[in-house]
Write an enzyme that holds these catalytic residues in place. Structure first.
Site, PDB file in Angstrom:
ATOM      1  N   LYS A 124       0.876  -0.812  -0.275  1.00 44.60           N
ATOM      2  CA  LYS A 124       0.034  -0.385   0.383  1.00 44.60           C
ATOM      3  C   LYS A 124       0.845   0.911  -0.223  1.00 44.60           C
ATOM      4  O   LYS A 124       1.968   1.417   0.746  1.00 44.60           O
ATOM      5  CB  LYS A 124      -0.402  -0.381   0.889  1.00 44.60           C
ATOM      6  CG  LYS A 124      -1.857   1.075   1.363  1.00 44.60           C
ATOM      7  CD  LYS A 124      -2.961   0.267   0.553  1.00 44.60           C
ATOM      8  CE  LYS A 124      -5.097   0.906   0.686  1.00 44.60           C
ATOM      9  NZ  LYS A 124      -6.046   0.512  -0.149  1.00 44.60           N
ATOM     10  N   ASP A 164      -7.307   4.062  -4.154  1.00 40.27           N
ATOM     11  CA  ASP A 164      -7.990   3.652  -3.060  1.00 40.27           C
ATOM     12  C   ASP A 164      -8.126   5.651  -2.711  1.00 40.27           C
ATOM     13  O   ASP A 164      -9.142   6.080  -3.684  1.00 40.27           O
ATOM     14  CB  ASP A 164      -6.510   3.602  -2.132  1.00 40.27           C
ATOM     15  CG  ASP A 164      -7.290   3.063  -0.652  1.00 40.27           C
ATOM     16  OD1 ASP A 164      -7.001   2.124  -0.109  1.00 40.27           O
ATOM     17  OD2 ASP A 164      -7.426   4.085   0.173  1.00 40.27           O
ATOM     18  N   GLY A 235     -20.152   7.204   3.219  1.00 42.45           N
ATOM     19  CA  GLY A 235     -19.750   7.296   2.135  1.00 42.45           C
ATOM     20  C   GLY A 235     -20.606   7.851   1.048  1.00 42.45           C
ATOM     21  O   GLY A 235     -21.607   7.122   1.024  1.00 42.45           O
ATOM     22  N   GLY A 237     -18.391   7.745  -2.064  1.00 42.70           N
ATOM     23  CA  GLY A 237     -17.681   7.623  -3.592  1.00 42.70           C
ATOM     24  C   GLY A 237     -17.355   6.113  -3.891  1.00 42.70           C
ATOM     25  O   GLY A 237     -18.852   5.568  -4.187  1.00 42.70           O
ATOM     26  N   ASN A 238     -16.778   6.310  -4.854  1.00 41.29           N
ATOM     27  CA  ASN A 238     -17.026   4.624  -5.666  1.00 41.29           C
ATOM     28  C   ASN A 238     -17.472   3.491  -5.009  1.00 41.29           C
ATOM     29  O   ASN A 238     -17.757   3.114  -5.635  1.00 41.29           O
ATOM     30  CB  ASN A 238     -15.343   4.743  -6.196  1.00 41.29           C
ATOM     31  CG  ASN A 238     -15.087   3.521  -7.151  1.00 41.29           C
ATOM     32  OD1 ASN A 238     -14.504   3.049  -5.957  1.00 41.29           O
ATOM     33  ND2 ASN A 238     -15.503   3.270  -8.112  1.00 41.29           N
ATOM     34  N   VAL A 239     -16.660   3.314  -3.686  1.00 44.03           N
ATOM     35  CA  VAL A 239     -17.613   1.886  -3.421  1.00 44.03           C
ATOM     36  C   VAL A 239     -18.515   1.653  -2.839  1.00 44.03           C
ATOM     37  O   VAL A 239     -19.598   1.413  -3.299  1.00 44.03           O
ATOM     38  CB  VAL A 239     -16.914   2.216  -2.433  1.00 44.03           C
ATOM     39  CG1 VAL A 239     -16.499   0.660  -1.325  1.00 44.03           C
ATOM     40  CG2 VAL A 239     -14.956   1.399  -2.484  1.00 44.03           C
ATOM     41  N   ALA A 240     -19.245   2.863  -2.523  1.00 40.69           N
ATOM     42  CA  ALA A 240     -20.739   3.482  -1.934  1.00 40.69           C
ATOM     43  C   ALA A 240     -20.829   3.408  -3.192  1.00 40.69           C
ATOM     44  O   ALA A 240     -22.279   2.148  -3.270  1.00 40.69           O
ATOM     45  CB  ALA A 240     -20.635   4.192  -0.985  1.00 40.69           C
ATOM     46  N   TRP A 241     -21.038   3.607  -4.091  1.00 42.62           N
ATOM     47  CA  TRP A 241     -21.472   3.786  -5.066  1.00 42.62           C
ATOM     48  C   TRP A 241     -21.765   2.845  -6.283  1.00 42.62           C
ATOM     49  O   TRP A 241     -22.662   2.307  -6.498  1.00 42.62           O
ATOM     50  CB  TRP A 241     -20.922   4.288  -6.532  1.00 42.62           C
ATOM     51  CG  TRP A 241     -21.101   4.530  -7.550  1.00 42.62           C
ATOM     52  CD1 TRP A 241     -22.094   5.307  -8.507  1.00 42.62           C
ATOM     53  CD2 TRP A 241     -20.274   3.458  -9.142  1.00 42.62           C
ATOM     54  NE1 TRP A 241     -22.293   5.387  -9.850  1.00 42.62           N
ATOM     55  CE2 TRP A 241     -21.466   4.095 -10.028  1.00 42.62           C
ATOM     56  CE3 TRP A 241     -18.897   3.865  -8.593  1.00 42.62           C
ATOM     57  CZ2 TRP A 241     -20.297   3.782 -11.077  1.00 42.62           C
ATOM     58  CZ3 TRP A 241     -18.741   2.736 -10.053  1.00 42.62           C
ATOM     59  CH2 TRP A 241     -19.717   3.084 -11.372  1.00 42.62           C
TER      60      TRP A 241
HETATM   61  O1  2IT Z   1      -8.169  -1.798  -0.915  1.00 48.66           O
HETATM   62  C1  2IT Z   1      -7.879  -1.904  -1.621  1.00 48.66           C
HETATM   63  O2  2IT Z   1      -7.906  -3.089  -1.764  1.00 48.66           O
HETATM   64  C2  2IT Z   1      -7.720  -0.949  -2.396  1.00 48.66           C
HETATM   65  N1  2IT Z   1      -7.632   0.447  -2.649  1.00 48.66           N
HETATM   66  C3  2IT Z   1      -7.348  -1.740  -4.289  1.00 48.66           C
HETATM   67  C4  2IT Z   1      -6.386  -2.376  -4.596  1.00 48.66           C
HETATM   68  C5  2IT Z   1      -5.980  -2.312  -5.525  1.00 48.66           C
HETATM   69  O3  2IT Z   1      -4.799  -2.826  -6.105  1.00 48.66           O
HETATM   70  O4  2IT Z   1      -7.287  -2.877  -6.549  1.00 48.66           O
END
Ligand code: 2IT
Length: 447
Positions: A124, A164, A235, A237-241
């Site tokens: 990360k 992220d 949220g 964002g992309n995840v909630a969407w």
């Molecule tokens: O927390 C995660 O798993 C991500 N931000 C995605 C990481 C990725 O390499 O797609």
């Protein structure tokens, strides 16, 4: 393994890093019995070795803002574990990012990536750069400067970053362009790329879709159905969407979403155009959800409060670490919530998880529930290696029926308790651990 001694060492060796300690402690506590039943792990000091990232790169990122002023940020890449594949994990650009944040995320990523069934190690990275309020040109200059240093440490067979929080398609584009300029190679060194230049179908939706597929598995285990369920998301964002899209498709009703400024409740359900608007709102990068209530009459904005006070059957934290605490968990339980699907990384505090488990609420940890995102990143790597692009249907089928189904089955296998309650935290940690640990043993004392 002596858990007391390990926790004491963990705390002594990582002063000022509460997030890393929280993430690591949870794993230690849930795998201890399993490790003690399998002495080979102690013999090879696997747990101790996993508590130390293989490498942390920390660097200076200087760039010039639109006023001509020189700005200085910190950049990082934590390469946690490479036993089962190249380091893989996102980049977070957020003012609160520290080495602690990225160490906890890289540690979680190793277990998560192991669960996906794909050959990816854990890493990360990111920066304390705040994209909010910056022009496109400023973001580009920052990304170019960041990649100029980061490119020394990454590559399609060594470390493959992605997005992220604060890093989306725009940032991946700027960073990919700079990598290509410096190396003269068009290769799969980042994932989350645009569809026309190496990206994968479904990658934008994958984290949210995957979490809902995982939720379906949890419901099925309880002989329950998704249709008609009230869902609260944090949220926007992309995840909630992505989650909202799949929940609508499957007949659940999303009644609330949230932002740093408060939450939106909409008893008509957040569907269709409203879900599209979540994405528009995100693109403004103003970090507020309030405009949602100005745009849609059925929506109300509740200022400064947490979304967990809205009555629901299913809660899905989709924002950031420790966004749901013990007080929130108690409120959810009191209001009859039966499922909590942690879709952000470590979205719940350790105390919140304990409350939920005590009340026998079905609780999925982020490293299992949100693994769909990185899993489709893994499929993007496969497609890049093949020099092919799969169809939406192919990617979605692989995500749902091979990856998320396998993660759920593994959590049940290692997490089912004698009373039938599934401890998904324990299941995910043990299943994620086994593959990495066995690979480390097979490869000798190399990290
Ligand atoms: O927390 C995660 O798993 C991500 N931000 C995605 C990481 C990725 O390499 O797609």
């Amino acid at each position: 393994m002596d858990i007391k001694k390990l926790v004491a060492e963990l705390e002594a060796k990582n002063p000022g890093q509460p997030l890393y300690i929280q993430a690591a402690k949870e794993v230690l506590e849930t795998i201890a019995d399993f490790v003690n039943k399998n002495p080979k792990y102690d013999k090879y000091a696997i747990v101790e070795r996993l508590l130390e990232p293989e490498r942390i790169v920390k660097f200076k990122v200087t760039w010039v803002d639109d006023k001509g002023k020189i700005q200085i940020n910190r950049g990082y890449r934590v390469q946690h574990n490479m036993a089962i594949g190249p380091y893989k994990g996102g980049l977070r650009f957020h003012p609160a990012v520290t080495e602690d944040t990225l160490k906890f995320l890289a540690f979680e990523q190793t277990f998560k990536n192991s669960l996906t069934t794909l050959p990816m190690g854990g890493g990360k990275g990111g920066s304390d750069f705040d994209p909010q309020g910056k022009s496109d040109a400023e973001v580009m200059r920052f990304c170019q400067s960041f990649m100029t240093e980061l490119q020394k440490y990454i590559g399609p067979e060594t470390d493959v970053p992605a997005g992220d929080i604060g890093v989306g398609g725009r940032e991946i584009g700027f960073m990919y362009g700079q990598y290509k300029r410096l190396r003269g190679q068009h290769v799969g060194v980042l994932t989350g790329k645009g569809m026309e230049w190496g990206g994968s179908q479904i990658r934008p939706e994958a984290t949210g879709y995957g979490a809902v597929y995982f939720l379906e598995g949890m419901l099925k285990e309880n002989k329950d159905k998704i249709k008609g369920k009230r869902v609260v998301l944090s949220g926007y964002g992309n995840v909630a969407w992505g989650a909202a899209l799949k929940l609508e498709e499957l007949g659940a009703k999303v009644v609330a979403i949230s932002g740093p400024d408060g939450y939106i409740v909409d008893e008509d359900g957040i569907t269709g155009k409203k879900i599209e608007y979540m994405d528009e709102l995100l693109q403004t990068r103003n970090n507020v959800v309030e405009p949602f209530a100005k745009k849609f009459k059925s929506a109300t904005f509740v200022k400064g409060k947490k979304v967990w006070e809205v009555k629901c059957d299913i809660a899905m934290p989709c924002a950031i670490q420790n966004e749901l605490d013990a007080k929130d968990a108690k409120l959810l339980i009191k209001n009859g919530c039966k499922y909590v699907v942690e879709t952000s990384n470590m979205g719940c505090t350790a105390e919140a998880v304990a409350e939920l488990q005590k009340a026998k609420v079905a609780f999925a940890p982020g490293k299992a529930a949100n693994a769909g995102g990185v899993a489709v990143s893994g499929l993007e790597m496969s497609q890049n290696s093949q020099k092919l692009q799969w169809t939406r249907e192919e990617v979605d089928d692989y995500l749902k029926n091979r990856i998320m189904a396998s993660i759920h089955a593994n959590c049940v296998k290692y997490g089912k308790e004698t009373d039938g309650y599934i401890n998904y935290v324990k299941g995910a940690n043990i299943a994620g651990f086994i593959k990495v640990a066995d690979a480390m043993i097979a490869q000798g004392i190399a990290y």
